[in-house]
Design a protein around this motif. Structure first.
Motif, mmCIF file in Angstrom:
data_model
loop_
_atom_site.group_PDB
_atom_site.id
_atom_site.type_symbol
_atom_site.label_atom_id
_atom_site.label_comp_id
_atom_site.label_asym_id
_atom_site.label_seq_id
_atom_site.Cartn_x
_atom_site.Cartn_y
_atom_site.Cartn_z
ATOM 1 N N ALA A 6 -19.564 -1.362 -7.003
ATOM 2 C CA ALA A 6 -19.424 0.072 -6.696
ATOM 3 C C ALA A 6 -18.201 0.706 -7.355
ATOM 4 N N TYR A 7 -17.174 -0.113 -7.607
ATOM 5 C CA TYR A 7 -15.926 0.455 -8.144
ATOM 6 C C TYR A 7 -15.664 0.091 -9.602
ATOM 7 N N GLU A 8 -16.713 -0.352 -10.318
ATOM 8 C CA GLU A 8 -16.505 -0.812 -11.702
ATOM 9 C C GLU A 8 -15.906 0.274 -12.591
ATOM 10 N N PHE A 17 -23.751 5.296 -7.741
ATOM 11 C CA PHE A 17 -23.185 6.492 -8.383
ATOM 12 C C PHE A 17 -22.154 7.159 -7.479
ATOM 13 N N SER A 18 -21.934 6.612 -6.287
ATOM 14 C CA SER A 18 -21.070 7.282 -5.302
ATOM 15 C C SER A 18 -19.646 7.449 -5.801
ATOM 16 N N LYS A 19 -19.044 6.376 -6.259
ATOM 17 C CA LYS A 19 -17.633 6.423 -6.595
ATOM 18 C C LYS A 19 -17.431 6.792 -8.060
ATOM 19 N N ARG A 20 -18.347 6.387 -8.945
ATOM 20 C CA ARG A 20 -18.142 6.698 -10.366
ATOM 21 C C ARG A 20 -18.463 8.153 -10.697
HETATM 22 C C1 LIG Z 1 -18.506 2.998 -1.204
HETATM 23 C C2 LIG Z 1 -19.009 1.626 -1.342
HETATM 24 C C3 LIG Z 1 -20.324 1.390 -1.739
HETATM 25 C C4 LIG Z 1 -21.226 2.533 -2.126
HETATM 26 O O1 LIG Z 1 -22.179 2.767 -1.194
HETATM 27 P P1 LIG Z 1 -23.257 3.915 -1.387
HETATM 28 O O2 LIG Z 1 -24.230 3.600 -0.328
HETATM 29 O O3 LIG Z 1 -23.839 3.788 -2.760
HETATM 30 O O4 LIG Z 1 -22.567 5.227 -1.197
HETATM 31 C C5 LIG Z 1 -20.753 0.080 -1.869
HETATM 32 N N1 LIG Z 1 -19.923 -0.948 -1.631
HETATM 33 C C6 LIG Z 1 -18.649 -0.760 -1.269
HETATM 34 C C7 LIG Z 1 -17.777 -1.934 -1.069
HETATM 35 C C8 LIG Z 1 -18.164 0.533 -1.089
HETATM 36 O O5 LIG Z 1 -16.899 0.718 -0.703
#
Ligand SMILES: *Cc1c(COP(=O)(O)O)cnc(C)c1O
Length: 392
Positions: free
Chosen positions: A207-209, A236-239
């Protein structure tokens, strides 16, 4: 026979972490209505979204007006255009994927839980401290958990114990939430070798790549041998700031088999039974975020968070604290030298700064404190000023 509920729920530890934080913050606000609280506790992006992404989604909404361009149920595995964009993104990392190995979903968290449908009850190898969803999904499934310890001595990066010959589902998250620690290529190679030797499966959460700027793998599939032992879950949440829009994907290599059964086939069957896909609009937004212009804009946003992280890391280091993370990751993991909830109360009372008590991420987090760089720069600057002036 009377109805019975799933007793595995009794094994969950009530997770009061974020509700406790909210309650403490609210109580302080009510007692001190004029004081601004700086919130560095949450793992959510602050926006705004890339212009290119927003425009692509606006255009996609327009398609719904006419039957000629209307979109109903999306394809089960996700639109080909998005899977092609993801494959191109990976090819730039030196990872060649077929679009048939990419499965679009409404986010990484869903896939993290759902992937347990594919395996018989088993034992999972999970780090401590950890993103709580790994633990809770395994408990609900009735799996056993073996914790591996993340400590200062191993830089919070547990490595395999080759004397243990059991098979496991192995959870790796790099860059890590909550510690911000990042595995290098050599360390991930050890995990891949271990998994292949023991018929284990690595669930790699990337998720944080997009926060990686140094020479570290962004994908488990950069590691030789990984195609026979790993599933990658990404988001796509964090990127790209999609936490509220919901878009993620899993990569399951065509070679990945358990007892000669193709895991990708099981996943597609599972998804088409229980899931009806992500909307066209959101998938168009995801595609735009991977375009040249969209990527540039998303990278700028990630750079902004990384600069926040650097400011916070320098600050706490200068104040005499040992800090892990905060480079190649949006989280700082601070050795707070006391009980993490005590430290939480202290920062709130003295400086009106909210973070996250490490105890909420597992027993080994109890004397650590997580700060999130997902914040506005002005708030980070306020935190810096208060801590610099007031001391700690
Ligand atoms: C934020 C996060 C995610 C992303 O989750 P989404 O459901 O895609 O928003 C995944 N794994 C970890 C460790 C996170 O902190």
């Amino acid at each position: 026979m009377k109805m019975k509920y799933n007793k595995n729920f009794d094994n969950l530890v009530d997770n009061y972490l974020f509700s406790t934080i909210r309650a403490k913050k609210r109580a302080y606000e009510e007692a001190h209505p004029k004081t601004k609280i700086v919130n560095l506790g949450v793992g959510d992006v602050v926006g705004g979204l890339s212009q290119t992404v927003v425009e692509a989604m606006q255009k996609a909404v327009g398609d719904y007006l006419s039957p000629a361009t209307f979109k109903g149920y999306p394809p089960e595995q996700g639109y080909e255009f998005l899977r092609e964009s993801i494959a191109r993104y990976y090819s730039r990392l030196g990872v060649n994927l077929s679009t048939s190995e990419i499965y679009i979903s409404d986010g990484a968290k869903s896939d993290i839980g759902n992937v347990l449908d594919l395996f018989e009850k088993t034992t999972s190898l999970i780090p401590n401290p950890v993103y709580p969803a790994y633990v809770d999904t395994n408990l609900i499934r009735g799996n056993k958990i073996k914790f591996m310890e993340g400590r200062k001595e191993n830089n919070f990066l547990p490595l395999p114990d080759f004397s243990d010959k059991n098979s496991y589902l192995i959870y790796l998250c790099s860059p890590n939430n909550p510690t911000g620690a990042v595995y290098d290529k050599k360390q991930l190679s050890l995990w891949v070798d271990y998994a292949n030797q023991n018929h284990s499966i690595i669930i790699f959460d990337s998720a944080y790549e997009s926060f990686i700027r140094g020479d570290y793998p962004r994908s488990i599939f950069e590691i030789e041998g990984s195609r026979t032992c790993a599933i990658e879950i990404s988001s796509f949440s964090k990127r790209a700031g999609f936490t509220g829009l919901r878009l993620g994907f899993s990569i399951i290599p065509n070679e990945l088999e358990v007892q000669k059964k193709k895991i990708g086939k099981l996943w597609l069957r599972r998804q088409s039974t229980r899931f009806n896909g992500v909307s066209f609009v959101i998938q168009k937004g995801g595609e735009a975020s991977l375009s040249e212009k969209g990527s540039r804009e998303c990278t700028r946003q990630v750079d902004y968070y990384l600069e926040n992280a650097k400011i916070l890391k320098d600050l706490f280091t200068n104040l005499g604290y040992d800090v892990v993370g905060g480079v190649n990751a949006p989280y700082l993991w601070i050795d707070c030298k006391k009980d993490s909830w005590e430290f939480f109360d202290y920062l709130l009372e003295k400086h009106q700064i909210v973070g996250t008590a490490g105890a909420g991420f597992g027993s080994l987090g109890k004397n650590f404190f997580r700060l999130s760089a997902f914040a506005l720069r002005e708030d980070v600057e306020i935190a810096k000023e208060r801590l610099t002036k007031g001391g700690i």
